[in-house]
Design a protein around this motif. Structure first.
Motif, short mmCIF file in Angstrom:
data_model
loop_
_atom_site.label_atom_id
_atom_site.label_comp_id
_atom_site.label_asym_id
_atom_site.label_seq_id
_atom_site.Cartn_x
_atom_site.Cartn_y
_atom_site.Cartn_z
N ALA A 35 -4.22 6.88 -0.51
CA ALA A 35 -3.71 5.60 -0.02
C ALA A 35 -4.29 4.53 -0.94
CB ALA A 35 -4.11 5.35 1.42
N GLU A 36 -3.42 3.76 -1.59
CA GLU A 36 -3.90 2.79 -2.56
C GLU A 36 -2.99 1.58 -2.63
OE1 GLU A 36 -3.32 3.83 -6.81
OE2 GLU A 36 -2.60 5.74 -6.02
N VAL A 37 -3.59 0.46 -3.02
CA VAL A 37 -2.83 -0.77 -3.26
C VAL A 37 -2.20 -0.67 -4.64
CG1 VAL A 37 -2.98 -3.28 -3.46
CG2 VAL A 37 -4.45 -2.07 -1.85
N VAL A 38 -0.91 -1.03 -4.75
CA VAL A 38 -0.22 -0.95 -6.03
C VAL A 38 0.29 -2.33 -6.44
CG1 VAL A 38 0.48 1.45 -5.74
CG2 VAL A 38 1.99 -0.38 -4.93
N VAL A 89 0.86 -1.19 0.00
CA VAL A 89 0.00 0.00 0.00
C VAL A 89 0.90 1.23 0.00
CG1 VAL A 89 -1.68 1.35 1.33
CG2 VAL A 89 -1.91 -1.14 1.17
N VAL A 90 0.65 2.15 -0.93
CA VAL A 90 1.38 3.42 -0.99
C VAL A 90 0.50 4.51 -0.40
CG1 VAL A 90 2.30 5.20 -2.51
CG2 VAL A 90 2.80 2.80 -2.96
N VAL A 91 1.06 5.25 0.54
CA VAL A 91 0.35 6.33 1.23
C VAL A 91 1.05 7.64 0.91
CG1 VAL A 91 -0.39 7.23 3.46
CG2 VAL A 91 -0.27 4.74 3.09
N ASP A 92 0.33 8.57 0.32
CA ASP A 92 0.87 9.89 -0.03
C ASP A 92 0.40 10.90 1.02
OD1 ASP A 92 1.81 12.21 -1.13
OD2 ASP A 92 0.53 12.16 -2.90
N THR A 93 1.33 11.36 1.85
CA THR A 93 0.96 12.29 2.92
C THR A 93 0.61 13.68 2.40
OG1 THR A 93 3.23 13.08 3.29
CG2 THR A 93 2.52 11.09 4.50
N GLY A 94 1.08 13.99 1.19
CA GLY A 94 0.87 15.33 0.65
C GLY A 94 1.83 16.37 1.19
N LEU A 95 2.80 15.93 2.02
CA LEU A 95 3.80 16.86 2.57
C LEU A 95 4.93 17.02 1.56
CD1 LEU A 95 3.97 15.48 6.23
CD2 LEU A 95 2.74 17.52 5.43
#
Length: 304
Positions: A291-294, A164-170
């Motif tokens: 947040a998505e499964v890749v 799972v990839v999580v993009d915090t946006g920071l």
């Protein structure tokens, strides 16, 4: 700093197409997806050095698939990879551009050409390892030296493992964070020495795990989390939001989690033994923008 790095290609893609003409005119560089922009220049030489468009434009100089009488008129980029987030988005952009204009380059040549564009032409403090998964796909152990890539060994991936990839946006600048780390190393910061010693041990463990034909997902997860602990405690590149996400991921059933890339923002990954619970993804999406499964491992450069 050299040494080895485990590289994994994930299913976030960047596609580049180029349009050529016999008639001189402006060069249009446009993108869709994560980036959404359209820029017009009188020619490649007019593209600002620090921009994403510069990376795309520099690939045009490698063109081998078109007669010299043709001039570039349009470069179109489509990307699903978060920018400046620790997922090698710039490397993927350059590799896709190189593949679009010079499809006959061998893998090692495409990797070297892509690195030169970002490191030499754009003046970014980046290493050569990120170009390997972008070109070759799969999972590999990449050994680098002062002059570039010295060795690439293919590794295995646990068939049941999910990422799972999580993009915090920071946002953060990869080259600035790398330069900050390098200065600390050059000045003998003891935490850097501790980090290097720890990561060498983690690297050796991950290589051993992924060399096995049937890798142990739990052991891999433990190593991934140890790598994150080193990044947080010795390098100081985690953030409160990243730590909240790590806690959510681990509480939600993951076997390991870590920040990606240089840290200080950007993305992190969660490793699961099987599909992640829907509630875990929902909880993560309540904290961050994505947040998505890749797909892992993903294919590399697809030409034509």
């Amino acid at each position: 700093m050299g040494g080895g790095a485990i590289q994994v290609a994930i299913g976030l893609r960047v596609a580049v197409t180029c349009t050529w003409s016999t008639t001189p005119g402006n060069l249009v560089i446009e993108t869709s997806g994560v980036l959404d922009d359209r820029l017009t220049f009188s020619g490649p030489a007019e593209v600002p050095t620090g921009s994403w468009a510069f990376l795309a434009s520099r690939c045009l100089g490698l063109a081998t698939s078109h007669p010299a009488s043709l001039v570039p008129r349009r470069v179109s980029v489509t990307s699903t990879t978060p920018q400046s987030a620790g997922l090698a988005s710039s490397a993927a952009l350059v590799v896709a551009g190189v593949g679009a204009v010079a499809p006959d380059l061998a893998s090692a040549e495409a990797e070297a050409a892509s690195w030169r564009i970002e490191a030499d032409d754009a003046g970014r403090d980046v290493g050569p390892m990120d170009y390997v998964p972008c070109v070759r796909g799969g999972v590999s152990d990449v050994t680098c030296g002062p002059r570039g890539i010295e060795r690439v060994d293919a590794l295995n991936w646990p068939g049941e493992a999910t990422l799972v990839v999580v993009d915090t946006g920071l946002p953060r600048s990869t080259s600035e964070v790398i330069a900050w780390k390098r200065r600390r190393w050059e000045h003998g910061d003891p935490s850097i020495e501790a980090y290097l010693a720890g990561t060498r041990a983690v690297h050796a463990d991950v290589r051993r795990i992924l060399t096995d034909p049937d890798p142990d997902v739990g052991a891999l997860g433990d190593a991934v989390s140890r790598a994150h602990d080193l990044l947080r405690d010795q390098m100081g590149v985690s953030t409160p939001l990243v730590e909240d996400c790590v806690e959510t991921i681990m509480r939600g059933g993951a076997v390991g989690a870590k920040i990606t890339g240089t840290g200080k923002g950007g993305c992190l990954i969660g490793l699961f033994d099987g599909p992640p619970p829907k509630q875990t993804l929902k909880s993560l999406r309540g904290l961050v923008r994505r947040a998505e499964v890749v797909t892992v491992p993903a294919p590399g450069l697809q030409r034509g």
